[in-house]
Enzyme design. Structure first.
Site, short mmCIF file in Angstrom:
data_model
loop_
_atom_site.label_atom_id
_atom_site.label_comp_id
_atom_site.label_asym_id
_atom_site.label_seq_id
_atom_site.Cartn_x
_atom_site.Cartn_y
_atom_site.Cartn_z
CD GLU A 160 -7.07 -1.29 7.03
OE1 GLU A 160 -7.45 -0.12 6.93
OE2 GLU A 160 -6.02 -1.63 7.57
CB SER A 170 3.96 -2.93 5.25
OG SER A 170 3.86 -2.07 6.35
CD GLN A 222 -2.63 -0.47 2.81
OE1 GLN A 222 -1.91 -0.41 3.80
NE2 GLN A 222 -3.93 -0.44 2.90
N GLY A 223 0.76 2.09 -1.01
CA GLY A 223 1.60 3.30 -1.04
C GLY A 223 0.79 4.53 -0.73
CE1 TYR A 224 -3.43 3.30 0.02
CE2 TYR A 224 -3.92 2.99 2.34
CZ TYR A 224 -4.13 2.66 1.03
OH TYR A 224 -5.05 1.72 0.73
CB SER A 225 2.72 6.87 4.75
OG SER A 225 1.67 6.32 5.49
CD GLU A 235 -1.29 10.35 19.48
OE1 GLU A 235 -1.25 9.52 18.54
OE2 GLU A 235 -0.42 10.36 20.37
#
Ligand SMILES: Cc1cc2nc3c(=O)[nH]c(=O)nc-3n(C[C@H](O)[C@H](O)[C@H](O)COP(=O)(O)OP(=O)(O)OC[C@H]3O[C@@H](n4cnc5c(N)ncnc54)[C@H](O)[C@@H]3O)c2cc1C
Length: 397
Positions: A248, A165, A130-133, A378
């Site tokens: 998920e 990841s 997964q390429g989000y961040s 948070e």
């Protein structure tokens, strides 16, 4: 919720149990659960395990039968996770592909995407990440800076992803990129199915403090994707992302059961390990703390069951999964911190001097990531406050 499993559900459990007895990798049942450290061997071992699961019909039990699943009920999924955790089965290398990408493609992908990707995800032939961040966008994905620009028949992608990841063993990446500017911050983002095996994609490992390498930085320099790689509509990737996140649910289930097993391991360690000749479990302070932890882990499990009941009634998961994520990740961190603390000075050792075995030390180091990955504590608290308790939104947004 009814806590008793039906006869049919127990038969399902026994079927899985006996399949696992026969099919777990050599040495796994005997307790030799070390994964190969070499990248190639690691990938080979885990892809083979997924292939075995696929051939046994246990790779994606909740998927529709038409795509090779069993259409398992939520209760069967719970049993599945309980059994996998009980036997401590090898991890699923294609977790992202099976639990997130494929269900999203079934829901929103084109016929061509379904045909090209879904079966290969199931067999383990294609592993996904997964390429989000990005360096400046994690909790707030509307701030991503990676761009995809249309150039004739192709999209040219430039930018940097981080904490990706499994990218080091992946064939494809479910990638978010900016394809336009808009007044509304959730617009202008598009999801691409990016081929990782091309010159414009460079994966650099990030070595974690526990010595493992599970995530990476991914540099995109004129990487190429095509119109056929866009999921949903150009500029409307946010809706695709939300759909993916709702898939998920089964991952969260597994974490609750893993936490239960880790508590049992803690009790076992406290029975066997002696400090100054006295087993840890006989120390009243240790007992008191363990009783408190046990009560809260039970509470997390019951909260999870309550949320599942809610999902069953509504037909889809709601914001309650933030409660599960928050409770389980914070309790995991606390459990490992306590385990290390009661080991006295041995708690800081990881090699042959380590008390019991070094899994406590490794678990302690990796427990910090659990409260960050998949949304920080948070951010979960914000969701609970705003979407469950109905509190006003925080001032910054
Ligand atoms: C084990 C692990 C696996 C991961 N796997 C992947 C992966 O496969 N793919 C991927 O794309 N990413 C992955 N990530 C990245 C992860 O999703 C991000 O690290 C996470 O979303 C937090 O983003 P950030 O690091 O940019 O922190 P920031 O968003 O910069 O947050 C910094 C701090 O500010 C707090 N904060 C931010 N916004 C708010 C707010 N509105 N209210 C209150 N506090 C706030 C955060 O809680 C945090 O404490 C992984 C991370 C870990 C640890």
């Amino acid at each position: 919720m009814n806590f008793t499993f039906t006869k049919q559900e127990e038969a399902f459990r026994l079927e899985l149990r006996s399949w696992l007895e026969e099919n777990l990798p050599d040495g796994w049942k005997a307790g030799n659960r070390e994964l190969p450290r070499d990248k190639g061997e690691y990938s080979k071992f885990l892809r083979q395990w997924q292939r075995t699961l696929y051939e046994g019909g246990w790779a994606a039990i909740s998927w529709p039968k038409a795509y090779g699943g069993r259409e398992a009920t939520l209760m069967e999924e719970i049993i599945y996770h309980q059994e996998m955790v009980r036997i401590q089965s090898p991890p699923l290398v294609n977790y992202v592909g099976i639990h997130m990408v494929a269900p999203t493609l079934m829901q929103m992908g084109t016929e061509e995407q379904k045909r090209n990707f879904i079966e290969k995800i199931l067999t383990g032939e294609h592993v996904w990440s997964q390429g989000y961040s990005e360096p400046n966008a994690g909790s707030d994905l509307t701030a991503i800076e990676t761009t995809a620009v249309k150039d004739g028949g192709k999209w040219v992608i430039n930018g940097q992803k981080v904490w990706t990841s499994f990218a080091h063993v992946s064939d494809f990446c479910f990638l978010l990129a900016k394809t336009g500017q808009s007044e509304k911050k959730h617009e202008g983002i598009t999801v691409f199915l990016l081929d990782m095996n091309q010159p414009g994609v460079e994966t650099r490992p990030i070595i974690q403090m526990d010595g493992k390498q599970e995530f990476n930085e991914v540099y995109l320099t004129d990487a190429i994707a095509y119109d056929s790689d866009v999921v949903g509509e150009v500029g409307k990737g946010w809706a695709v992302l939300i759909a993916l996140m709702l898939h998920e649910r089964s991952g969260i289930a597994a974490q609750v059961f893993t936490l239960e097993r880790q508590f049992d391991d803690l009790v076992e360690m406290a029975k066997q390990v002696k400090i100054d000749g006295v087993p840890l479990v006989e120390d009243p302070i240790v007992r008191n703390k363990m009783a408190g932890l046990y009560a809260r882990i039970r509470g997390a499990l019951l909260t999870y069951y309550r949320n599942i009941t809610h999902t069953l009634k509504n037909g889809r998961p709601g914001p309650e999964s933030s409660l599960d994520k928050l409770l389980v990740s914070e309790l995991t961190k606390e459990l490992f911190e306590f385990a290390i603390a009661i080991q006295d000075h041995h708690g800081v050792m990881t090699e042959e001097d380590a008390i019991s075995n070094k899994s406590w030390q490794e678990g302690y180091l990796s427990s910090f990531g659990v409260t960050i990955g998949g949304g920080t504590s948070e951010v979960q608290r914000n969701t609970i406050g705003e979407r469950i308790l109905g509190l006003p939104k925080d001032l910054g947004r």
